[in-house]
Scaffold this active site. Structure first.
Site, PDB file in Angstrom:
ATOM      1  N   GLY A   1       0.806  -1.217   0.000  1.00 59.80           N
ATOM      2  CA  GLY A   1       0.000   0.000   0.000  1.00 59.80           C
ATOM      3  C   GLY A   1       0.838   1.265   0.000  1.00 59.80           C
TER       4      GLY A   1
ATOM      5  CG  PHE B   1     -11.648  -1.290  14.040  1.00 62.93           C
ATOM      6  CD1 PHE B   1     -12.432  -1.876  13.070  1.00 62.93           C
ATOM      7  CD2 PHE B   1     -10.377  -1.812  14.270  1.00 62.93           C
ATOM      8  CE1 PHE B   1     -11.977  -2.957  12.339  1.00 62.93           C
ATOM      9  CE2 PHE B   1      -9.915  -2.890  13.541  1.00 62.93           C
ATOM     10  CZ  PHE B   1     -10.711  -3.472  12.578  1.00 62.93           C
TER      11      PHE B   1
ATOM     12  CG  ASP C   1      13.909  -8.170   3.113  1.00 67.88           C
ATOM     13  OD1 ASP C   1      13.939  -8.860   4.143  1.00 67.88           O
ATOM     14  OD2 ASP C   1      13.446  -8.579   2.041  1.00 67.88           O
TER      15      ASP C   1
ATOM     16  CD  GLN D   1      -1.190  -3.742  17.214  1.00 67.63           C
ATOM     17  OE1 GLN D   1      -1.565  -3.839  16.049  1.00 67.63           O
ATOM     18  NE2 GLN D   1      -1.508  -2.727  17.973  1.00 67.63           N
TER      19      GLN D   1
ATOM     20  CG  HIS E   1      -4.505  -8.668  15.826  1.00 63.43           C
ATOM     21  ND1 HIS E   1      -5.620  -9.375  16.211  1.00 63.43           N
ATOM     22  CD2 HIS E   1      -4.961  -7.653  15.059  1.00 63.43           C
ATOM     23  CE1 HIS E   1      -6.692  -8.801  15.698  1.00 63.43           C
ATOM     24  NE2 HIS E   1      -6.326  -7.750  15.001  1.00 63.43           N
TER      25      HIS E   1
ATOM     26  CG  LEU F   1      -5.508 -10.518  11.420  1.00 71.49           C
ATOM     27  CD1 LEU F   1      -5.073 -10.198  12.836  1.00 71.49           C
ATOM     28  CD2 LEU F   1      -5.118  -9.387  10.488  1.00 71.49           C
TER      29      LEU F   1
ATOM     30  CD  GLU G   1      -9.141  -3.938  17.045  1.00 69.46           C
ATOM     31  OE1 GLU G   1      -7.940  -4.279  17.041  1.00 69.46           O
ATOM     32  OE2 GLU G   1      -9.513  -2.777  17.208  1.00 69.46           O
TER      33      GLU G   1
ATOM     34  NE  ARG H   1      -5.612  -4.455  16.282  1.00 70.53           N
ATOM     35  CZ  ARG H   1      -5.377  -4.256  14.988  1.00 70.53           C
ATOM     36  NH1 ARG H   1      -4.154  -4.023  14.567  1.00 70.53           N
ATOM     37  NH2 ARG H   1      -6.371  -4.281  14.127  1.00 70.53           N
TER      38      ARG H   1
ATOM     39  CG  HIS I   1      -1.036  -7.646  13.601  1.00 73.34           C
ATOM     40  ND1 HIS I   1      -1.388  -8.377  12.498  1.00 73.34           N
ATOM     41  CD2 HIS I   1      -1.739  -6.488  13.528  1.00 73.34           C
ATOM     42  CE1 HIS I   1      -2.276  -7.691  11.784  1.00 73.34           C
ATOM     43  NE2 HIS I   1      -2.487  -6.540  12.370  1.00 73.34           N
TER      44      HIS I   1
ATOM     45  NE  ARG J   1      -0.811  -1.008  13.031  1.00 76.62           N
ATOM     46  CZ  ARG J   1      -1.907  -1.724  12.771  1.00 76.62           C
ATOM     47  NH1 ARG J   1      -3.083  -1.141  12.715  1.00 76.62           N
ATOM     48  NH2 ARG J   1      -1.823  -3.032  12.576  1.00 76.62           N
TER      49      ARG J   1
ATOM     50  CB  SER K   1      -1.536  -0.382   9.736  1.00 70.63           C
ATOM     51  OG  SER K   1      -2.651  -1.231   9.547  1.00 70.63           O
ATOM     52  CG  LEU K   2      -5.413  -0.965   6.030  1.00 73.05           C
ATOM     53  CD1 LEU K   2      -6.814  -1.515   5.791  1.00 73.05           C
ATOM     54  CD2 LEU K   2      -4.469  -1.451   4.930  1.00 73.05           C
TER      55      LEU K   2
END
Lengths: 234, 580
Positions: free
Chosen positions: B15, B116, B217, B236, B238, B248, B251, B282, B349, B390, B395-396
């Site tokens: 992303g 969430f 990397d 984190q 999850h 996964l 949530e 989390r 996670h 987080r 994250s998205l």
């Protein structure tokens, strides 16, 4: 349990012809075929080569032919394969094999890229989101699930005999936009699919639908595109 | 060896990388190098949503979102960065919709939103519906949509090219060296700007939601250049990984009404977070679950997990909102979520830490100075918008907001900068690395070293940590690094040598595990995802600061890790006790 896994090996740096090799691995019934491949690679023969990433059926890296059927190695459990017998693993068919289970994906992605797989709109952009009813959103839900693994396209007998055919996945990719109420590129996309190597090559064998690890009704999507072409409306 | 020249090189096509590419490629000549195919990136595994205060279904605003992000991160968040992210979140979501992302819709046809963890109205009053989503495959839709836009925009990709070194000239980024998987050939890319968007390093742990390819990397490359890594101790876990597997389960399952239960069928989160219960952040939920198990209230024959209960939800609701994760439960555990509870346990996670950047995405050489031409965005970076923990969906959001920002900044820099002369023999380090491994006569199996690393990390550096456990991890890692010197690469060929690349990746994992543990050992407090049983309280007096780790090599070639610290940026919010 001890399981025999028979893998079609091919490394053009070393041999001219592909050959079957059988490996014995100890597995749990709930292990995945990917676990079996990893056990071979990690414990016996590091040269065994395959693609994988997420390992739970969402990235689309590890489509292969397992017991003669296209599946994702990470989504196929050993217990579901009759493990008393040898499990066979070979690369997906119809794309050039580069090494072991790795095939050249470029022709496959070329077909996808050629159907304009992106939203086409005109005029001013709205300030906020485009309005779309949930019913309109549901209209193309099935084909949004595609992970581009190529299991469908490489299960298609038409594609095996004619590599020029777009293949089921490209039609699924086009369907996802043709039936999106926000899209204005339908005419162009339908014209591309009206090509002699387009939707009309489909012989509705349903191999693609059986092969799809995401449960997409691929053949139905292709039929919907054909109908849209005949009636020129969606 | 082949040579290439681009204004901007982006490393990674998830992303963040593709969002950056969409900005950069319309401004200047850009190439994206990825070790996978773009659509294989792990963004596609993200499920629950992307938060933005659209206020489509109830009152909301970006300031509340900022507060939640800061509090969720246990006040280690740089508040200026969180403000940027939460303010730009609204446009980031709308941009994706305009690109074609198929969000779920409200009755009026707007983007639908749901609950969430840790996202609340009016500074913690109650939970709020802020997560914009596409069933439980939001990440998949983001990855596909961004790739589709890259096709539309003719973005240039180099697929299955492993970037293994960053080239620097006079303290500026000047290019990268990549290994082409198909041929084994090396490619030297000269560039004015380099953006790392190569993701996290969850594979240091055994139980993880991360893909096999998430081996850190990008962080490892930067680390070996002597550049800092920030807050690496914050990882984190999850709460809801499929027990034993780590796959996964979003949530969103709890956002849609799912409940966690122990062996007495008790909704135990009521005891740990009375207001938001199962929708606590989390870190708190993961610790609560681990605690239930430790105190003997776990489920299953060994009492090793707890249960996620969706059985009170309508099957039609589950099918509409949570189709993928319920399929995971059926496929991998043979559990039918309509009627049976699902065994779950925390799974490694997300790395909150990474390459330090400012809010433009520029990478930092120390607490203040940027490295001209070097950028980072997404999980590989530490802005820091996530602080010590987080929040779900952020994250998205992070990849879209900071991917975009890094893409713009890198292109703008390239517009005025010139190409730096590359160092002499730019490929030398990678040749040594790759040929050293390929020609190794050692006997140690890659997989055995990796499994032992993951075992010690799971045992000693997971949800609960102590000085003793972390020291044990350090001893183990040192021994594994010795064994790694004798690692065996069985595949000696050039073509698709994934055996060789697994060895390279293991080298990065060993480095990063050590940085994580050393940073964790010195943080003698508990904050967010980092919980020390021997220092079980947050200590703002001594530790309200980011960790900055540096690799140092002395004249004899001995490596050490030096820790320094960086102040936290605080704007609106004063630290307070974190209750939910």
């Amino acid at each position: 349990m001890d399981v025999k896994v028979k893998i079609l090996r091919y490394n053009p740096e070393v041999v001219d012809e592909a050959e079957w090799k059988t490996y014995s691995v100890t597995l749990q019934p709930t292990d995945r075929v990917l676990d079996a491949l990893h056990k071979v690679k990690w414990e016996q023969d590091g040269t065994l080569t395959f693609r994988r990433s997420c390992a739970h059926g969402v990235c689309g890296s590890d489509a292969m032919r397992i017991n003669g059927r296209n599946r994702l190695a990470c989504k196929t459990l050993i217990k579901d394969l009759n493990p008393e017998k040898e499990i066979t693993v070979e690369p997906i068919k119809g794309l050039p094999v580069l090494k072991d289970l790795v095939v050249d994906m470029e022709p496959f992605f070329d077909a996808y890229r050629s159907v304009m797989p992106f939203l086409v709109t005109s005029g001013h952009e709205p300030t906020r989101e485009r309005i779309q009813s949930q019913a309109d959103r549901d209209r193309f839900d099935d084909t949004t699930k595609c992970i581009l693994c190529a299991a469908c396209t490489t299960s298609c007998p038409v594609f095996w005999s004619d590599g020029q055919y777009f293949g089921p996945q490209a039609i699924v990719g086009a369907h996802r936009f043709i039936f999106d109420s926000r899209d204005e590129g339908t005419e162009q996309r339908l014209e591309i699919l009206n090509d002699k190597e387009g939707v009309w090559r489909c012989r509705t064998t349903f191999n693609c639908t059986d092969a799809c690890p995401r449960g997409i009704e691929v053949t139905k999507a292709i039929q919907e595109v054909k109908r849209a072409l005949i009636f020129r409306r969606v | 060896m082949q040579q290439h020249q681009y204004d901007v090189i982006i490393v990674g096509a998830g992303g963040a990388g593709m969002r950056a590419a969409l900005e950069s490629s319309k401004r200047t000549r850009t190439a994206v190098l990825t070790k996978l195919y773009p659509t294989r990136s792990h963004t596609g595994a993200a499920q629950g949503g992307m938060c933005a205060a659209l206020a489509n279904v109830e009152e909301d605003n970006w300031e509340w979102h900022t507060f939640d992000t800061v509090k969720g991160g246990d006040f280690l968040v740089d508040q200026d960065a969180a403000e940027v992210m939460c303010r730009e979140a609204v446009d980031a979501v709308l941009d994706l919709e305009k690109m074609g992302l198929p969000f779920n819709r409200t009755a009026e046809g707007k983007i639908d939103q749901r609950f969430f963890g840790g996202h609340t109205r009016n500074h913690g009053e109650a939970v709020v519906r802020r997560s914009c989503f596409a069933a439980d495959r939001t990440g998949h839709m983001i990855l596909q949509t961004l790739y589709q836009q890259c096709i539309k925009q003719n973005v240039e990709f180099f697929n299955e090219y492993y970037v293994l070194d960053l080239l620097m000239t006079d303290g500026k980024a000047s290019g990268v060296v990549a290994y082409e998987l198909a041929t084994g050939e090396l490619h030297v890319f000269s560039a004015k700007s380099v953006i790392f968007a190569s993701g996290g390093f969850g594979k240091v742990f055994r139980t993880t939601s991360n893909a096999h390819t998430l081996t850190g990397d990008g962080m490892g490359i930067v680390w070996r250049k002597g550049l800092p890594l920030e807050d690496m101790e914050f990882f984190q876990f999850h709460p809801t990984g499929l027990a034993g597997l780590g796959v996964l389960l979003s949530e969103a399952a709890r956002g849609e009404g799912g409940i966690l239960r122990n062996k007495d069928n008790e909704r135990f989160m009521e005891r740990y977070a009375p207001t938001v219960k199962d929708l606590a952040p989390r870190d708190m939920v993961a610790r609560a679950m681990a605690n239930e198990v430790r105190e003997g209230r776990g489920c299953g024959p060994d009492g090793a997990y707890v249960m996620l209960d969706l059985t009170h939800l309508e099957p039609a609701h589950i099918d509409a909102k949570l189709p993928d994760i319920t399929e995971f439960a059926r496929t991998y555990l043979g559990v039918e979520p309509y009627t049976e509870q699902i065994p779950v346990f925390p799974t490694a996670h997300y790395a909150m830490g990474g390459i330090p950047t400012n809010i433009k995405g520029e990478a930092l050489a120390n607490n203040e100075d940027v490295i001209p031409g070097l950028y980072a965005a997404g999980e590989v970076a530490c802005v820091s918008v996530h602080g010590a923990n987080r929040l779900g969906t952020n994250s998205l959001l992070d990849i879209n907001v900071f991917g975009r920002r890094a893409g713009i900044a890198a292109a703008e820099y390239a517009a005025t900068a010139s190409f730096e002369e590359l160092p002499a023999n730019p490929e030398a380090y990678v040749v040594e690395l790759v040929e050293g491994l390929r020609n190794s006569t050692g006997q140690e199996r890659i997989a055995a070293i990796r499994a032992d690393l993951q075992a010690t990390m799971d045992l000693n550096a997971q949800v609960y940590r102590t000085e003793g456990s972390l020291k044990q991890a350090l001893v183990d890692i040192a021994a594994l690094k010795e064994r790694f010197k004798n690692v065996a690469v069985q595949d000696k060929g050039k073509r698709f040598n994934t055996d060789l690349l697994e060895a390279v990746e293991l080298g990065f994992l060993l480095d990063l595990a050590e940085v994580l543990v050393v940073s964790a050992l010195e943080r003698k407090e508990s904050r967010g995802g980092h919980f020390r049983e021997d220092y079980d309280k947050r200590d703002d007096v001594n530790f309200m600061r980011h960790t900055m780790a540096y690799r140092e090599v002395d004249a004899d070639g001995n490596e050490t890790i030096r820790l320094d610290y960086k102040p936290v940026v605080q704007t609106r919010y004063k630290p307070m006790e974190r209750k939910y």
